[in-house]
Enzyme design. Structure first.
Site, PDB file in Angstrom:
ATOM      1  N   CYS A   1     -62.857  25.502  18.231  1.00  0.00           N
ATOM      2  CA  CYS A   1     -61.683  25.170  17.431  1.00  0.00           C
ATOM      3  C   CYS A   1     -62.022  24.073  16.425  1.00  0.00           C
ATOM      4  O   CYS A   1     -62.597  23.042  16.806  1.00  0.00           O
ATOM      5  CB  CYS A   1     -60.546  24.710  18.340  1.00  0.00           C
ATOM      6  SG  CYS A   1     -59.106  24.056  17.468  1.00  0.00           S
TER       7      CYS A   1
ATOM      8  N   LYS B   1     -33.854  46.248  -7.575  1.00  0.00           N
ATOM      9  CA  LYS B   1     -33.920  46.702  -6.180  1.00  0.00           C
ATOM     10  C   LYS B   1     -33.960  45.433  -5.338  1.00  0.00           C
ATOM     11  O   LYS B   1     -35.014  44.824  -5.166  1.00  0.00           O
ATOM     12  CB  LYS B   1     -35.165  47.554  -5.937  1.00  0.00           C
ATOM     13  CG  LYS B   1     -35.253  48.134  -4.534  1.00  0.00           C
ATOM     14  CD  LYS B   1     -36.475  49.037  -4.405  1.00  0.00           C
ATOM     15  CE  LYS B   1     -36.561  49.626  -3.008  1.00  0.00           C
ATOM     16  NZ  LYS B   1     -36.845  48.586  -1.982  1.00  0.00           N
TER      17      LYS B   1
ATOM     18  N   GLU C   1     -26.054  44.890  -1.299  1.00  0.00           N
ATOM     19  CA  GLU C   1     -27.154  44.196  -0.632  1.00  0.00           C
ATOM     20  C   GLU C   1     -26.749  42.768  -0.324  1.00  0.00           C
ATOM     21  O   GLU C   1     -26.289  42.029  -1.198  1.00  0.00           O
ATOM     22  CB  GLU C   1     -28.393  44.197  -1.525  1.00  0.00           C
ATOM     23  CG  GLU C   1     -29.686  43.890  -0.804  1.00  0.00           C
ATOM     24  CD  GLU C   1     -30.256  45.106  -0.084  1.00  0.00           C
ATOM     25  OE1 GLU C   1     -31.367  45.002   0.459  1.00  0.00           O
ATOM     26  OE2 GLU C   1     -29.593  46.170  -0.056  1.00  0.00           O
TER      27      GLU C   1
END
Length: 664
Positions: free
Chosen positions: A386, A104, A159
């Protein structure tokens, strides 16, 4: 009942937004595992309630693509596949029939139409009903035949993919780390849907056929396998498959599972399809799925471990991402110890706490993710400052839909060092300080950990040795090499330093022009007026203003003052008769294109730095003409030959100077 209906509405909104992001914006706001879990929960609730809400992802096929390309309706709808994670369910699906088990593939589905042996049309899957026409792009796929032997109308599906090798190559060419693609599927989707197929061609898109839709007059003996073999005979690469019975399913699934570890083509599972065409068609379809095929998704290997810390990683956009650090575990053949948590919403939904027992896995066997938190102590504190600059942080909310709000953490400091990653990248670049081992990604890590705030900090990394050698991608040897590189970089030239400061519009050539004009006196450069810079031939008023504005900024002056004690800036000997003035008294004319220098102006500076003079026309006072095309019949070449003036290529000239340009 009401609670179940409300939950169904919530799940429908979440899954719909995830699908919209995935198919329209090439983005992923949740992992495949999380999507499948929520989807299965919605299916179960619909069974329990006997209700399917309008717009439910369980009955809708997908979304239309963006209006960037012409759209076209498919002749037959392209349905999604039902799925399972159980090899036993695959064997049950096969029953007494042979099935084809194939990859797949994880890319973008495309429908090709050939007329009279020529590729006539290519259309993306889109929403299953309507797709985008990408014919020009398909013509530059790496492996699509433009002509085939079959002269009838051929329609097939396949695909479009980009291999992991090409994905890595393309991402490495993108300097901006934040702009890099998350996975091959995102890159492929953007590449296939380009308006300019030159870009598509550079991306090395490949196409693997997986289904024949129409080919009249060809006998396939009622076999899907023969259809694929026939497509091979027409020049198509087809998806790899194996024809198996129910009894052979377990061992075949294991064969694919082992191969995917090193498979270059992205795949997120397998597809089972009845080989018997007539039997498969007789089964019909549901509202959403065909009954002749089913998808098998890998049951991700999970491992239990303990959460050791949450690392907060700042980026140049100001976004601060949480990263889970856990006790190392072996997953899919490699050791992992960290996984992105993506945002605060996911952090809170997992109720993470230090010391928690968590299950981790690799999404599609590649990307580490947290599958589940078994302890849920929920004690992680959101940082108020921060980690890169110490500036205040704030939580920002973005409503994706009414039922779905995503919270993210940002640094509010506009001068945060993490936001200046580009300036640090330039500072250590080959043209500037030339510090090997400090890629943009490495700089981002070091800045994020708070080890680098200013340019001067680059020369003090030894103070953080213990922490750096433990970082991902580092070790004793790489750290030692980095320190050697920074020590070598301490000895530099003024043009390299000026270039590395990141002054707008000042690259290598202009830095050399400025330094030469000011006789390599940095103090004069820092204090000069815009008028003085504008007098330099080749600069102009705009560039002059940018230099002055840069040095007017007190922060920039402070940065430079902190940096200078770390450097040994060489100053060329400009006195007449010195070794560095070996071209003193010589007059040159430059013509044609240059190869060893950025432009002719840079070559001019090179000559003047060494005492030479550059003029615009060949006269009796000219000593040398520099022209890489020494045999051309140009006017200047003819004049030089008439006057007996030597014509030098750049290589000849540099050899005469005894200079190594790379070290200049």
């Amino acid at each position: 009942m009401n609670q179940k209906l409300e939950r169904m509405k919530e799940l429908s909104a979440l899954l719909t937004e995830a699908s919209r992001a995935y198919y329209q914006s090439d983005d992923e706001i949740m992992s495949n595992l999380e999507y499948d879990r929520l989807y299965d929960e919605l299916v179960q609730l619909e069974r329990e309630t006997g209700t399917v809400l309008a717009g439910s992802p369980t009955v809708s096929v997908g979304f239309e693509a963006l209006d960037a390309l012409p759209k076209e309706r498919h002749g037959a709808p392209m349905l999604s596949l039902d799925k399972t994670k159980s090899p036993g369910a695959l064997a049950e699906f096969a029953g007494d029939h042979e099935i084809l088990l194939s990859w797949k593939l994880d890319g973008l589905t495309v429908v090709l139409t050939y007329q009279e042996g020529i590729l006539a049309k290519a259309v993306t899957r889109g929403n299953g009903e309507v797709g985008e026409v990408i014919t020009n792009n398909a013509r530059v796929f790496r492996n699509i035949p433009l002509r085939i032997p079959y002269q009838g109308e051929l329609v097939l599906r396949g695909e479009a993919i980009i291999t992991y090798q090409d994905f890595q190559r393309i991402n490495e060419e993108i300097e901006d780390v934040d702009a890099r693609y998350k996975n091959p599927r995102n890159l492929c989707s953007g590449s296939v849907r380009q308006l300019n197929n030159e870009i598509t061609a550079r991306r090395h898109v490949r196409f693997y056929a997986f289904a024949l839709v129409k080919a009249e007059g060809v006998e396939f003996h009622n076999s899907r396998g023969e259809q694929l073999n026939w497509l091979k005979s027409q020049g198509f690469e087809t998806v790899e498959y194996k024809k198996v019975t129910a009894a052979q399913v377990p061992e075949t699934v294991q064969w694919f599972a082992e191969k995917i570890q090193h498979y270059e083509v992205p795949s997120d599972g397998l597809v089972a399809l009845y080989d018997d065409i007539a039997y498969g068609r007789s089964l019909g379809r549901t509202a959403k799925f065909p009954r002749d095929s089913i998808a098998f998704k890998w049951k991700d290997e999970t491992m239990e471990t303990h959460l050791q810390a949450i690392e907060w990683s700042p980026s140049r956009t100001g976004l601060i991402n949480p990263v889970a650090i856990f006790e190392p575990v072996e997953l899919e053949g490699s050791t992992v110890s960290r996984a992105s948590v993506h945002n605060i919403s996911i952090l809170r939904s997992l109720k993470l706490g230090i010391g928690d027992r968590i299950l981790v896995y690799k999404a599609n066997m590649i990307i580490p993710q947290i599958a589940e938190n078994l302890t849920k102590s929920d004690n992680v504190e959101i940082p108020k400052f921060c980690p890169a600059c110490g500036g205040a942080t704030e939580i920002r909310s973005a409503s994706m839909r009414e039922a779905d709000t995503v919270e993210t953490l940002y640094c509010t400091n506009e001068k945060c060092s993490a936001k200046k990653i580009k300036s640090f990248t330039l500072f250590v670049s080959r043209e500037a300080l030339n510090i090997e081992g400090l890629s943009e990604a490495t700089l981002e890590k070091l800045i994020g950990h708070g080890f680098i705030h200013t340019f001067a900090d680059v020369f003090h990394l030894a103070e953080h040795r213990d922490a750096i050698v433990q970082m991902e991608g580092f070790g004793e040897k790489s750290f030692a090499n980095l320190l050697q590189s920074t020590e070598r970089a301490r000895k530099t030239t003024l043009p390299r330093l000026i270039c590395g400061l990141g002054i707008p519009n000042i690259g290598v050539a202009n830095a050399k022009l400025i330094c030469h004009s000011f006789a390599y006196e940095l103090d004069q450069i820092r204090s000069a007026s815009a008028e003085r810079f504008a007098e330099i031939e080749g600069l102009g008023e705009v560039i002059a203003a940018s230099v002055v504005d840069y040095f007017k900024d007190p922060d920039n002056q402070q940065t430079l003052d902190q940096l200078l004690p770390e450097l040994e800036v060489e100053k060329p000997d400009l006195s007449s008769g010195s070794e560095q003035q070996r071209l003193s008294g010589k007059t040159f004319v430059i013509t044609g294109s240059v190869e060893q220098f950025a432009n002719r102006n840079e070559l001019k500076v090179f000559i003047e730095e060494r005492g030479g003079k550059v003029t615009g026309s060949v006269t009796g006072k000219t000593d040398y003409l520099i022209n890489n095309d020494t045999a051309s019949a140009s006017t200047k070449n003819k004049k030089a030959k008439e006057l007996g003036i030597p014509i030098l290529s750049e290589a000849d000239f540099l050899g005469m100077c005894g200079e190594n340009l790379a070290n200049d």
